[in-house]
Design an enzyme around this catalytic site. Sequence first.
Site, mmCIF file in Angstrom:
data_model
loop_
_atom_site.group_PDB
_atom_site.id
_atom_site.type_symbol
_atom_site.label_atom_id
_atom_site.label_comp_id
_atom_site.label_asym_id
_atom_site.label_seq_id
_atom_site.Cartn_x
_atom_site.Cartn_y
_atom_site.Cartn_z
ATOM 1 N N HIS A 54 0.841 -1.218 0.000
ATOM 2 C CA HIS A 54 0.000 0.000 0.000
ATOM 3 C C HIS A 54 0.863 1.250 0.000
ATOM 4 C CE1 HIS A 54 -3.272 2.733 1.343
ATOM 5 N NE2 HIS A 54 -4.052 1.809 0.843
ATOM 6 N N PHE A 55 1.417 1.672 -0.918
ATOM 7 C CA PHE A 55 1.618 1.182 -2.281
ATOM 8 C C PHE A 55 3.115 1.128 -2.499
ATOM 9 C CE2 PHE A 55 -2.363 3.594 -2.146
ATOM 10 C CZ PHE A 55 -3.260 2.660 -2.587
#
EC number: 4.2.1.59
Length: 154
Positions: A54-55
């Site tokens: 993420h991410f």
Amino acid sequence: MSNQMNTMDITEILKYLPHRYPFLLIDRVLDYTPGESLHAIKNVTINEPFFQGHFPVQPVMPGVLILEAMAQATGLLAFKTMSDDVPPPGVLYYFAGIDNARFRRVVEPGDQIHFDVKMIKERRGIGVFYGEAKVDGEVVCSAEIMCARREINQ
């Protein structure tokens, strides 16, 4: 009138919250006043497991985890309001509800989140709180949080 601050280090926090790695999201309590307010911090590092997905290219702390950390801060305030003693085994505060959650900016590795939570009311084991999460003095998230005191069978 005393200006002494009530603090909690990680050792004391572990006595109050059942959360453990990777879900213990409060690192330190800088000050609290039982029945009123609590100020806690979370140091966000690139080593957080959620940043793997993420991410990967642009790491951002998930908003739900910011809210979870805020809920943990409200749990600490609820316990400190109930009694200054360590809670008996099997007593927990569950995250029971959320209203008016707003996200205003992202939280990235290297940020330090300051959580300011205030008790609005408590009745029959249900507490209502207002919380803000800030980075560098800027609000990143705010919400009204409810938590419920429960005794669990062990």
